[in-house]
Enzyme design. Structure first.
Site, PDB file in Angstrom:
ATOM      1  N   CYS A 123       0.896  -1.213  -0.020  1.00 53.40           N
ATOM      2  CA  CYS A 123      -0.035  -0.096  -0.044  1.00 53.40           C
ATOM      3  C   CYS A 123       0.807   1.120   0.097  1.00 53.40           C
ATOM      4  CB  CYS A 123      -0.738   0.141   1.133  1.00 53.40           C
ATOM      5  SG  CYS A 123      -0.220   0.603   2.829  1.00 53.40           S
ATOM      6  N   VAL A 359      17.635  10.213  28.467  1.00 52.50           N
ATOM      7  CA  VAL A 359      17.779   9.364  29.863  1.00 52.50           C
ATOM      8  C   VAL A 359      17.206  10.004  30.817  1.00 52.50           C
ATOM      9  CG1 VAL A 359      19.296   8.395  31.430  1.00 52.50           C
ATOM     10  CG2 VAL A 359      19.876   8.107  28.970  1.00 52.50           C
ATOM     11  N   GLN A 806     -12.880   1.041   0.215  1.00 57.59           N
ATOM     12  CA  GLN A 806     -12.586  -0.089  -0.647  1.00 57.59           C
ATOM     13  C   GLN A 806     -14.210  -0.268  -1.525  1.00 57.59           C
ATOM     14  OE1 GLN A 806     -11.085  -2.422   3.079  1.00 57.59           O
ATOM     15  NE2 GLN A 806     -10.938  -3.888   1.354  1.00 57.59           N
ATOM     16  N   PHE A 837      -7.812  -4.033   4.175  1.00 56.46           N
ATOM     17  CA  PHE A 837      -8.009  -5.338   4.569  1.00 56.46           C
ATOM     18  C   PHE A 837      -9.347  -5.544   5.266  1.00 56.46           C
ATOM     19  CE2 PHE A 837      -3.820  -3.600   6.172  1.00 56.46           C
ATOM     20  CZ  PHE A 837      -3.098  -4.241   5.272  1.00 56.46           C
ATOM     21  N   GLY A1124     -12.528  -9.883  -0.939  1.00 52.29           N
ATOM     22  CA  GLY A1124     -12.902 -11.349  -1.328  1.00 52.29           C
ATOM     23  C   GLY A1124     -11.953 -11.747  -2.162  1.00 52.29           C
ATOM     24  N   GLU A1300      -6.319 -13.404   0.452  1.00 50.85           N
ATOM     25  CA  GLU A1300      -6.818 -13.468   1.713  1.00 50.85           C
ATOM     26  C   GLU A1300      -6.548 -15.116   2.075  1.00 50.85           C
ATOM     27  OE1 GLU A1300     -10.706 -11.597   2.469  1.00 50.85           O
ATOM     28  OE2 GLU A1300     -10.805 -12.225   0.531  1.00 50.85           O
TER      29      GLU A1300
HETATM   30  C1  FAD Z   1       7.233   4.405  21.194  1.00 53.82           C
HETATM   31  C2  FAD Z   1       7.851   4.771  22.289  1.00 53.82           C
HETATM   32  C3  FAD Z   1       8.416   3.433  23.018  1.00 53.82           C
HETATM   33  C4  FAD Z   1       9.081   3.546  24.240  1.00 53.82           C
HETATM   34  N1  FAD Z   1       9.563   2.193  24.695  1.00 53.82           N
HETATM   35  C5  FAD Z   1      10.149   2.437  26.027  1.00 53.82           C
HETATM   36  C6  FAD Z   1      10.746   1.316  26.381  1.00 53.82           C
HETATM   37  O1  FAD Z   1      10.463   0.030  25.949  1.00 53.82           O
HETATM   38  N2  FAD Z   1      11.378   1.130  27.651  1.00 53.82           N
HETATM   39  C7  FAD Z   1      11.692   2.545  28.229  1.00 53.82           C
HETATM   40  O2  FAD Z   1      12.084   2.463  29.313  1.00 53.82           O
HETATM   41  N3  FAD Z   1      11.294   3.590  27.600  1.00 53.82           N
HETATM   42  C8  FAD Z   1      10.465   3.704  26.627  1.00 53.82           C
HETATM   43  N4  FAD Z   1      10.194   4.892  26.074  1.00 53.82           N
HETATM   44  C9  FAD Z   1      10.130   5.957  26.722  1.00 53.82           C
HETATM   45  C10 FAD Z   1      11.165   6.853  26.171  1.00 53.82           C
HETATM   46  O3  FAD Z   1      12.424   6.448  26.689  1.00 53.82           O
HETATM   47  C11 FAD Z   1      11.182   8.176  26.909  1.00 53.82           C
HETATM   48  O4  FAD Z   1       9.729   8.732  26.128  1.00 53.82           O
HETATM   49  C12 FAD Z   1      12.225   9.325  26.562  1.00 53.82           C
HETATM   50  O5  FAD Z   1      13.316   8.680  27.182  1.00 53.82           O
HETATM   51  C13 FAD Z   1      11.900  10.564  27.119  1.00 53.82           C
HETATM   52  O6  FAD Z   1      12.726  11.545  26.802  1.00 53.82           O
HETATM   53  P1  FAD Z   1      12.543  12.855  26.204  1.00 53.82           P
HETATM   54  O7  FAD Z   1      13.707  13.518  25.896  1.00 53.82           O
HETATM   55  O8  FAD Z   1      11.658  12.681  24.722  1.00 53.82           O
HETATM   56  O9  FAD Z   1      11.639  13.524  27.421  1.00 53.82           O
HETATM   57  P2  FAD Z   1      10.387  14.395  27.172  1.00 53.82           P
HETATM   58  O10 FAD Z   1       9.022  13.974  26.472  1.00 53.82           O
HETATM   59  O11 FAD Z   1      11.006  15.524  26.624  1.00 53.82           O
HETATM   60  O12 FAD Z   1      10.251  14.663  28.713  1.00 53.82           O
HETATM   61  C14 FAD Z   1       9.301  13.881  29.408  1.00 53.82           C
HETATM   62  C15 FAD Z   1       8.834  14.207  30.698  1.00 53.82           C
HETATM   63  O13 FAD Z   1      10.115  14.600  31.468  1.00 53.82           O
HETATM   64  C16 FAD Z   1       9.913  16.193  31.861  1.00 53.82           C
HETATM   65  N5  FAD Z   1      11.655  16.011  31.779  1.00 53.82           N
HETATM   66  C17 FAD Z   1      12.331  15.677  30.756  1.00 53.82           C
HETATM   67  N6  FAD Z   1      13.763  15.942  31.329  1.00 53.82           N
HETATM   68  C18 FAD Z   1      13.621  16.545  32.473  1.00 53.82           C
HETATM   69  C19 FAD Z   1      14.688  16.848  33.542  1.00 53.82           C
HETATM   70  N7  FAD Z   1      15.834  16.648  33.052  1.00 53.82           N
HETATM   71  N8  FAD Z   1      14.281  17.332  34.510  1.00 53.82           N
HETATM   72  C20 FAD Z   1      12.711  17.341  34.887  1.00 53.82           C
HETATM   73  N9  FAD Z   1      11.849  16.978  34.073  1.00 53.82           N
HETATM   74  C21 FAD Z   1      12.548  16.560  32.966  1.00 53.82           C
HETATM   75  C22 FAD Z   1       9.642  16.589  30.929  1.00 53.82           C
HETATM   76  O14 FAD Z   1       8.893  17.870  31.387  1.00 53.82           O
HETATM   77  C23 FAD Z   1       8.451  15.614  30.511  1.00 53.82           C
HETATM   78  O15 FAD Z   1       7.134  15.619  31.483  1.00 53.82           O
HETATM   79  C24 FAD Z   1       9.599   4.812  24.687  1.00 53.82           C
HETATM   80  C25 FAD Z   1       9.068   5.915  24.189  1.00 53.82           C
HETATM   81  C26 FAD Z   1       8.240   5.835  23.140  1.00 53.82           C
HETATM   82  C27 FAD Z   1       7.644   7.185  22.393  1.00 53.82           C
HETATM   83  S1  FES Z   2       3.273  -1.546   2.631  1.00 57.03           S
HETATM   84 FE1  FES Z   2       3.702  -1.299   4.541  1.00 57.03          FE
HETATM   85  S2  FES Z   2       1.771  -0.671   5.367  1.00 57.03           S
HETATM   86 FE2  FES Z   2       1.357  -1.080   3.481  1.00 57.03          FE
END
Ligand code: FAD
Ligand code: FES
Ligand code: FES
Length: 1369
Positions: A123, A359, A806, A837, A1124, A1300
């Site tokens: 797609c 982090v 579709q 789908f 289908g 399908e």
């Molecule tokens: C699709 C997806 C999958 C993920 N999977 C996992 C996973 O499997 N395991 C896991 O552990 N994590 C996972 N995460 C989480 C990810 O690690 C965090 O979203 C990311 O580390 C946050 O960092 P950022 O810089 O984007 O924070 P931001 O989104 O900018 O901030 C997050 C929050 O913390 C605050 N903040 C940020 N930094 C500070 C600081 N230094 N002091 C005070 N407040 C602060 C912000 O105000 C906000 O409220 C996932 C995230 C996504 C989007």
């Molecule tokens: S080709 Fe990847 S979502 Fe359709």
């Protein structure tokens, strides 16, 4: 510098400036909550980044971000999710989208070409994101000092290439061709490992193959950071904070000041905003403080005291630093620990999230909002400490204290986290440091939160007085199991410290862990999570137990038994494990197909039409059509109650933004119109609930606002008041529907006929299983493009609706009815659909209708791109069922009679549900049941209307048949395969079950496929190998299963039109819609074939001169529904008939011309024909011959899986498929359909839980909770053979369907899992001193990790330890 320039520079310093694909953008103002994706899609021509989820979980929006470091004159490039990145945070950066890599005007990038040539785009909605993800890896590999590989290859290696797209979801292809496209660029690829493509054929030599790949030319790679932007980057690159409400403090002092100034106001500190993917706050903030520019927060320092990580440092940067080899400053044991931390971090989210996610952001989310973080857990295990700063002070505390504190207030900032060194070992102590991290998640790499994560550190040494191992000290951290935050299991740590490890000690430690790792109320699968904790602890320590070869089988088999040797081996294994534990993805694949030239170019595996523009992102989907002036955007408000009076709908004025134009409900239906939202042959569904809502998820109103974001926010905050008085309780289950006789009528034609004499069959049986039950849940479509439409009012009360649908024909008439206007006032246009789908058949109609209604009422264009959550809640999905069966059988497994009752939950409206009895029973009849009696009821309930989803009913029918066979085999303690064998149809029994659809004897190819696959997959040999594996392994069990499928399809009448334009190019219209299934490609091939006979010998073929155009319901009427599996072939047949007409018209003309002019070329023939007024446009309405329009499709699959008994994780090791495609119209397209459908089936059987609350409201409504397969969960070996049978003369050019049927083959994965689980249960029972052979159990669908683990024994390690203790005593 001139004063003018100085002024200019000054202004520029404060404004938001960035580049997209080399083009400069300067924005004087912007709402700071605007995301990059919103901006790109609404304000630029670059529409290749798509919105798939808006939460970082799909990769459709991935773009490349490039930053310039003027000091070192270096550009840093990395991929990001543009749906979460805030626009203000990309000031002075450069963005590259897929169309920026290459395009139809400037030439495609080799990545686009590889995706096209390897058939890796169906797609196409995921493809631009995939291409950019791959490009990100490629451009970074190119920056390394690896040696330059020869031209077609880049410096990427295979592993990097594959991992580059690990977080990108694709719902169509099944990923195998995507993996090939990626790997084709890798320097270390074995070209022979790459699958079917349009560059070479298998006859070509290795060198020829290499020479045919589109060249990757590193010397002409695109420039990701334009010079002009480099020049603009001066010292002051921050934004004018007042203008943008965006502060970028450049020092701690500045930050502290800001925190002081804004104390008490709505400020948001932000690093990369990925946290929004999870929390989706809708609250607008007054001010943003970007922490990225504070140097203290960006420190990454590694030395002998440990590692200091500034809070704003990204996870990717940390991984890179920790993985660096030979960090001489480290003690070796630190290096080991840090590598394992890095390796764990590689499983957090996906590359494009880790590249920006900080982090600190992660830890603050964990601390403040109880986010189930991995990072908090692993850093807790190593005694990390953190620095916190508020507006007044700095503070250093342990991470554990930090997590335990009340939520960090919004004026405080996490500055850094420090991992202290574990120190060096004193040579005389002989201690060894063990460190390991664990996580159990639905997908090992592809962006999935863990059910539980853990990290253990232990200092152990050989005991001086015995052969045992002493635990000097240990640190055990657990998290993500439904706890507020990660914890240290202090009691267990204390218990173990100072103990010599043995089974008894471990048993007690596990008991303690059970009491410690307890999920909070409301957490899903609490027992599973605590069993994971027990399993991981066991895995970590069992190798250290006396007699470890016995105890730890599967982890550390066969190590020497003296404690010293054990210790040192462990030290080594700790290092070795590191590389072993990185999950591998697709390891190999094979495609076997026989090409046929009989109908050239039909039968050629040509690339999908439009694949290159799909890859570059130029292909236009409905949401890519630029908004007309004054366009409004809509969002549905849905009911959260199943049966209730709608008293009022309030859209609160705050915090919703201005810009709401209307809130439309059933009251706004025009006087002559009707409250109708969808319609199919069996009845209709209202567009909006009237006074009474019928189900949770039903549409109650449509908010129309000036922007999609605003419409969504208002709809989200809307409050619907319900009343329950005088209402019967809703019907939320099929049982309740039966009690209250709430059913939809099934036309007799679709009702299954009994076969044979059921009483006689039961009487002949030696054994019976009576009234066994199975329950099957639903499945969500998860098309990457959610529901969308754009309605534009036209002159004279007309309306034009662009719809991703579709069946535009049905939408057309529903819109006309709803608006109360004649059908010739409505035009529905559909060019391409980003995955359907079945979900964009009936369920897309209300979307188009609501937009049309709003546009009609407001006299303005109205569009909607439904957000993922609403889509998941409203769209319905596959039919849940309850099945009760009684089956009679002989001692050899031959079934003599099957009596079955099936209750289907159809939801509130009939939709396509009355078809279900036919499809369920059709697939169910794949075995010779002797006699068969089926009683099916289509229940009307207060759930969302269920619609057709790829292989509707057939999938469940096929599964039910296998469940019964497995049950019979278990009851008789027979091999399941032998029971399948004795019950396979002979041609005679086939005829009695399928009657006319059975076709001729020759067409019944299943027995051939059954045998052929047994040979090609070495089935018998592998069955023995699996047995041997299971004998030798305690903690992993394998299963293998061979399964046949039958799938009935019917062709439907279809229109077509072929027109030859003056220049000889050809334009084709068909009833079918291109939904990724390759319909246009096959139609093009058929057109070229159909017109072939009129071509001159020098003309070549016409393939490149054919264009298939969008469906237009006023141009080609009676288009019908695409679904289908037969739309491609019927559209092809319609086109072939059109071509015949044209050939008939042109032949005498050509003959006349040839007499005058000699041999005549196509262009001349056409131009002359135009001049002579030959009608060069032909239309037909193909009506299939009733006697042969229905037929059966056959296939067989062998699947082999491995189940981890400690986690319940199932790995699909190998799948072999053989499928009878007839004479395939395009083997590449059919192969794509087979693989893609199979993987979608794996999703249904193994991972996709579409759950509702007790009101029937969908609760798994995001990429966080609904897990479709990703690249790392597909079969490791994936072999597909197309049987190019030519026994199907009554079919369209002897072809058969592929869309399908192959989905049903995925049941083999479920059956193989069941076989593995059976082995696990046998072993478990044997540990309790019971005979395991009688283990009869049902494996639910989907067989998720908790489901599998529960069957394998939640207390398996305890049982095992008890057993081993008993044996010792
Ligand atoms: C699709 C997806 C999958 C993920 N999977 C996992 C996973 O499997 N395991 C896991 O552990 N994590 C996972 N995460 C989480 C990810 O690690 C965090 O979203 C990311 O580390 C946050 O960092 P950022 O810089 O984007 O924070 P931001 O989104 O900018 O901030 C997050 C929050 O913390 C605050 N903040 C940020 N930094 C500070 C600081 N230094 N002091 C005070 N407040 C602060 C912000 O105000 C906000 O409220 C996932 C995230 C996504 C989007
Ligand atoms: S080709 Fe990847 S979502 Fe359709
Ligand atoms: S749309 Fe951004 S990751 Fe899905």
């Amino acid at each position: 510098m001139s004063s003018k320039m100085a002024v200019e520079t000054e202004t520029r310093n404060g404004t938001l400036v960035f580049a997209v694909n080399g083009q400069r953008f300067e924005l004087p103002t912007v709402d700071p909550s605007t995301t990059l994706l919103e901006f790109l899609r609404s304000q630029t021509p670059f529409k290749s980044p798509k919105l798939g989820c808006g939460e970082g979980g799909c990769g459709a929006c991935v773009v490349l971000l490039s930053k310039y470091d003027p000091v070192h004159d270096k550009v840093e490039d990395f991929t990001i999710s543009s749906c979460l990145t805030l626009l203000c945070s990309i000031n002075r950066c450069s963005i590259t989208t897929s169309e920026g890599l290459g395009n139809s005007k400037n030439g495609f990038h080799p990545i686009h070409q590889r995706f096209t040539g390897f058939h890796a785009s169906q797609c196409g909605f995921c493809t631009p994101g995939m291409c950019v993800s791959l490009f990100g890896a490629l451009i970074n590999a190119e920056k390394t000092n690896r040696s330059e590989p020869p031209p077609p290859f880049s410096k990427l290696n295979v592993s990097e290439a594959e991992k580059a797209v690990a977080g990108n979801l694709c719902r169509c292809t099944g990923y195998r061709p995507i993996a090939d496209a990626c790997k084709s660029l890798a320097a270390d690829v074995d070209i022979e490992d790459l699958g079917l493509n349009s560059f070479w054929t298998k006859e070509h030599s290795k060198e020829e193959k290499i020479s045919k790949l589109p060249v990757y030319d590193r010397n002409h790679e695109i420039c990701t950071f334009p010079e002009f932007l480099k020049n603009e980057i001066r010292s002051g690159i921050t934004l004018d904070s007042k203008r943008y409400n965006w502060h970028s403090p450049a020092s701690v002092e500045e930050l502290q000041n800001l925190l002081k100034v804004y104390e008490g106001t709505e400020i948001k500190t932000v690093v990369s905003n990925t946290g929004m993917g999870y929390y989706k706050e809708i609250k607008p903030y007054d001010k943003y403080i970007d922490l990225k520019h504070v140097p203290e927060l960006s420190i990454l320092k590694l030395d002998q005291t440990g590692v200091e990580i500034g809070a704003a440092v990204t996870i990717s940067k940390v991984i890179e630093a920790l993985k660096k080899e030979n960090q001489h400053d480290f003690y070796p044991r630190d290096e080991n620990v840090l590598r394992k931390i890095a390796s764990h971090m590689e499983k957090v989210a996906s590359g494009f999230i880790r590249n920006t996610a900080s982090v600190g952001g992660n830890l603050v989310m964990a601390q403040r909002k109880h986010f189930p973080s991995d990072i908090a857990t692993i850093l807790l295990a190593v005694d990390s400490v953190v620095d916190i700063m508020s507006s007044h002070q700095f503070e250093r505390i342990t991470l554990e204290e930090f997590l335990l504190r009340p939520p960090l207030d919004f004026s405080s900032v996490l500055v850094n986290v420090k991992i202290p060194s574990v120190g060096k070992v004193l040579p005389e102590t002989n201690t060894i440091l063990l460190f390991e991290t664990y996580r159990a998640a639905p997908r090992p790499l592809g962006s999935a939160l863990a059910f539980l994560n853990a990290a253990f550190l232990a200092e152990v040494s050989p005991c001086e007085t015995s052969d045992g191992i002493l635990v000097n000290h240990c640190q055990l951290a657990f998290g993500a199991y439904g706890t507020k935050h990660a914890i240290r299991a202090r009691r267990v740590e204390e218990f173990l410290s100072g103990k010599i490890l043995n089974a008894e000690v471990l048993y007690e430690a596990i008991q303690l862990i059970r009491a410690t790792v307890v999920s909070e109320d409301g957490t899903a699968n609490p027992a599973y999570r605590s069993s994971l904790a027990a399993g991981f602890l066991f895995e970590f320590f069992s190798s250290l137990i006396d007699g470890s070869a016995e105890i730890s089988n599967g982890f550390l088999n066969g190590y020497a038994s003296t404690s010293m040797a054990k210790c040192s081996k462990l030290g080594q294994s700790n290092v070795q494990d590191y590389s072993n534990k990185i999950p591998t993805m697709l390891s190999s694949a094979k495609q076997v197909l026989e090409l046929s030239k009989s109908y050239y170019p039909v039968g050629e595996p040509i690339s999908k039409s439009g694949a290159a523009i799909q890859a570059s992102g130029e292909a236009v989907y409905v949401d890519d059509i630029p908004s007309p002036t004054d366009c409004l955007h809509g969002a549905f408000i849905y009911s959260t109650k199943p049966l209730a009076r709608v008293r009022s709908i309030k859209v609160n004025s705050k915090p919703h933004p201005d810009g709401v134009a209307a809130v439309i409900s059933y009251k706004d239906i025009p006087e002559l119109g009707e409250n109708i939202g969808s319609n199919f042959f069996f009845g209709s569904e209202p567009l909006f609930a009237d006074e009474l809502t019928q189900c949770a998820g039903q549409r109650v109103a449509f908010v129309v606002a000036d922007a999609q974001k605003h419409a969504n926010m208002v709809a989200n905050c809307a409050v619907v008041e319900y009343g329950m008085e005088d209402l019967e309780p809703p019907i939320l289950s099929v049982e309740e529907a039966v009690k209250r006789s709430s059913f939809f009528d099934v036309p007799p034609f679709f009702y299954p006929q009994p076969v044979g004499d059921i009483s006689k069959g039961m009487a002949e049986a030696d054994h019976k299983i009576v009234s066994a039950e199975i329950k099957l849940g639903s499945q969500y479509y998860f098309y990457m493009e959610t529901q969308t439409a754009l309605a534009v009012p036209d002159e004279d009360n007309c309306i034009v609706v662009y719809s991703s649908i579709q069946n535009p024909e049905f939408a057309h008439s529903v819109i006309a009815k709803c608006l109360g206007i004649p059908e010739n006032n409505v035009r529905v246009l559909t060019r391409r659909v980003g995955g359907g789908f079945g979900g964009k058949a009936v369920a897309a109609i209300p979307v188009a209708t609501a937009c049309a209604l709003a546009a009609h009422k407001l006299h303005r264009p109205v569009r909607m791109y439904m957000n993922r959550k609403t889509d998941m809640i409203m769209t319905g999905g596959r039919h849940p069922m309850k099945i009760t069966y009684t089956v009679g059988f002989k001692a050899d497994g031959k079934i003599t009679a099957l009596q079955i009752e099936i209750l289907i939950d159809a939801g509130i409206s009939p939709d396509m549900s009355p078809l279900m009895p036919h499809t369920v029973s059709s697939a169910l009849q794949k075995y010779d049941w002797g006699a068969l009696s089926i009683n099916i009821k289509v229940c009307k309930t207060n759930n969302t209307s269920k619609s057709s989803m790829r292989a509707p009913g057939d999938l469940q029918g096929s599964f039910i048949a296998e469940a019964i066979i497995e049950h019979v085999a278990s009851t008789l303690s027979l091999e399941v395969d032998s029971v399948r064998n004795v019950n396979l149809h002979t041609y005679n029994s086939l005829k009695s079950f399928y009657r006319d659809r059975a076709g001729e004897n020759l067409e019944y190819t299943l027995p051939l496929l059954w045998e052929k696959l047994a040979v090609s997959s070495s089935f018998d040999k592998r069955v023995e190998m699996v047995k041997e594996f299971n004998r030798c392994n305690k903690w992993k069990k394998k299963g293998i299963s061979r399964v046949p499928i039958f799938y009935g399809v019917s062709l439907r009448p279809t229109p077509g039109r072929v027109s030859i334009l003056k220049d000889g190019s050809i334009v084709v219209e068909v009833g079918g819609i291109e939904i990724g299934q390759g319909l246009w490609t096959k139609v093009k091939q058929m057109t070229a074939f159909g017109l072939n006979t009129i071509l001159g010998s020098e003309d070549g073929d016409l393939l490149d001169r054919v264009r298939v155009i969008q469906a237009d319901t006023l141009s080609l009427i009676q288009g019908g529904i695409t679904g289908g599996s037969t739309t491609s072939e019927s559209s092809c047949e319609a086109v072939r008939l059109c071509c015949n007409i044209l050939v008939e018209r042109l032949t005498p003309f050509k003959e006349r011309m040839q007499k005058q002019m000699g041999p005549i070329k196509w262009d001349t023939l056409v131009s002359q024909a135009h001049m002579q007024s030959v009608n060069l446009s032909a239309s037909t309405f193909y009506i299939p011959d009733a006697s042969s329009s229905s037929y059966l499709n056959y296939g067989v699959a062998v699947s082999e899986v491995e189940v981890n008994l400690l986690t319940g994780e199932t790995t699909v090791l190998q799948v072999d498929i053989i499928y009878d495609c007839g004479k395939s119209l395009n083997p590449a397209v059919d192969l794509g359909q087979i693989e893609g459908a199979f993987v979608q089936g794996i999703g249904f059987f193994m991972s996709e839980e579409y759950l509702t609350n007790s009101d029937g409201l969908v609760i798994t409504d995001s990429t966080w909770s609904y897990k479709i397969p990703s690249m790392d969960t597909i079969p490791k070996q994936f072999n597909v053979e197309l049987l190019n049978s030519s026994h199907n003369e009554k079919r369209v050019l002897s072809s058969k369907a592929s869309g399908e049927p192959p989905l049903l083959l995925a049941v083999s994965v479920h059956c193989a899992t069941r076989a593995a689980v059976k082995e696990a249960r046998k072993q478990l029972l044997s540990w309790s001193g019971q005979d395991g052979s009688e283990s009869i159990f049902q494996l639910d669908v989907p067989a998720t990790m908790p489901v599998v683990k529960e069957l394998c024994g939640l207390d398996i390690v305890e049982k095992y330890l008890k057993w081993s203790l008993g044996r010792k005593n």
